[in-house]
Write an enzyme that holds these catalytic residues in place. Structure first.
Site, PDB file in Angstrom:
ATOM      1  NE  ARG A 198      69.108 101.023  33.290  1.00 27.76           N
ATOM      2  CZ  ARG A 198      68.107 101.697  33.019  1.00 27.76           C
ATOM      3  NH1 ARG A 198      68.151 102.690  32.169  1.00 27.76           N
ATOM      4  NH2 ARG A 198      66.962 101.907  33.897  1.00 27.76           N
TER       5      ARG A 198
ATOM      6  CG  HIS B  13      65.063  98.822  30.672  1.00 29.48           C
ATOM      7  ND1 HIS B  13      65.847  98.059  31.634  1.00 29.48           N
ATOM      8  CD2 HIS B  13      64.377  97.931  30.115  1.00 29.48           C
ATOM      9  CE1 HIS B  13      65.156  96.737  31.648  1.00 29.48           C
ATOM     10  NE2 HIS B  13      64.415  96.876  30.590  1.00 29.48           N
TER      11      HIS B  13
ATOM     12  CE1 TYR C 225      65.046 105.699  33.730  1.00 30.85           C
ATOM     13  CE2 TYR C 225      63.348 105.625  31.941  1.00 30.85           C
ATOM     14  CZ  TYR C 225      64.474 105.239  32.633  1.00 30.85           C
ATOM     15  OH  TYR C 225      65.307 104.449  32.060  1.00 30.85           O
TER      16      TYR C 225
END
Length: 348
Positions: free
Chosen positions: A239, A243, A252
């Site tokens: 990805r 998200h 992160y």
């Protein structure tokens, strides 16, 4: 690891030049759809969008491997997969506006998108079992992310499918992130695919950034499923974005361990370069594919915007034959509100 790009020529695959070009066009549409949807969300057109940039090859390849009467169990991120199967993009956009998913009354065999993580996996196993009872010859493709494999529903669905030989392909798109949690913090297993051994059937890995490899692997898995042998396919992709449009991956992403370059490479650029090496497409074809995608998306947005707002009373339809006494007070309040307000905005 199943892979075509860099290992085989197109002539050494089961796919024709036309198959390869159609796959590319669907990937372009998927990429432009994701970009357009993010732009729409940013200007307040819809409240949220789950980006899938970097996963177009995985989703399009899997979708094109399915037969017309196979059933897809999608999630909130499988929008490229649904579009490649023929679900009207306007329907997908309307779902993001809080509308029913079947505004167009299409006949593509798709279950509703599952937003709760992994809840569709037992459902897929159950439908597969039902197909067996009815002696049907189609199969189920159940799509989910790597985060879903940490849920109990994953175990239950896989276990039932293995015990009852359900014609189900469990398609795990391993994009390496369950929101902010990387895969190595979710499981100590060597892979997701190896988990299938515990349930008595095969697990395979495929290069998820190689759309033809995904298409080949999923087609073979579906053939196996139709013979009563479920398969878990782990599609290794990445990805590239957030998200959802509410997420900030910069918080992160720097925690991630090293991944091979092929996995983080852009699947659309990679596939385009390979097709040009195979003399299957040229710059003119690429430009036309982008133009067609933009035209398709413009029509889809216009179609979604043309759908009238629902009547607030529709909330009571298809739920009760008659509104029960305990809800009549709420309905009365709604009637009174509508009578005293000339304009009723559902989003206020």
């Amino acid at each position: 690891m199943n892979r075509i790009i860099g290992e085989r020529e197109l002539a050494e695959t089961p796919f024709s030049a036309e198959d390869a070009r159609e796959t590319f066009k669907q990937m372009v549409l998927a990429r432009r759809f994701d970009e357009r949807a993010i732009a729409l969300q940013r200007r307040g057109w819809m409240s949220s969008w789950p980006p899938y940039r970097g996963q177009e090859g995985s989703q399009v390849g899997a979708a094109l491997a399915m037969e017309d009467d196979d059933w897809l169990f999608p999630t909130y991120r499988s929008n490229a997969m649904q579009a490649a199967r023929g679900v009207p993009i306007s329907d997908i956009l309307l779902f993001r506006l809080g509308r029913p998913e079947y505004n167009s009354d299409h006949d593509v065999p798709n279950f509703p998108q599952a937003v709760p993580i992994a809840t569709q996996i037992p459902h897929a196993a159950g439908v597969g079992m039902g197909m067996n009872y009815r002696a049907e010859e189609n199969a189920v493709l159940c799509y989910f992310g790597d985060g879903a494999t940490s849920e109990g529903d994953f175990h239950e669905g896989m276990n039932f499918a293995g015990v009852f030989d359900a014609p189900v392909v469990f398609f795990c798109e391993n994009n390496n992130w369950a929101i902010s949690l990387p895969r190595h913090k979710q499981t100590a297993s060597e892979s997701i695919a190896v988990k299938a051994e515990a349930y008595g059937f095969e697990g395979v890995q495929v290069d998820g950034n190689d759309p033809l490899a995904v298409r080949e692997a999923v087609a073979e898995a579906l053939d196996s499923a139709r013979e009563g042998k479920p398969v878990l396919v782990e599609s290794l992709t990445y990805r590239q974005g957030a998200h959802t449009t509410s997420d900030d991956p910069s918080k992160y992403e720097d925690q991630e361990r090293d991944l091979p370059e092929w996995r983080k490479a852009d699947p659309l650029e990679r596939y385009e370069s390979w097709l040009k090496e195979q003399d299957v497409i040229d710059d003119e074809f690429v430009e036309e594919a982008h133009d067609e995608a933009d035209e398709t998306l413009e029509e889809a947005v216009e179609e979604a915007e043309s759908v009238e707002d629902p009547d607030p009373h529709d909330v009571f339809d298809r739920v009760y034959a008659d509104v029960p006494p305990r809800l009549r007070k709420q309905k009365g309040w709604l009637d009174s509100f509508l009578e005293t307000n000339d304009v009723y905005e559902l989003d206020h």
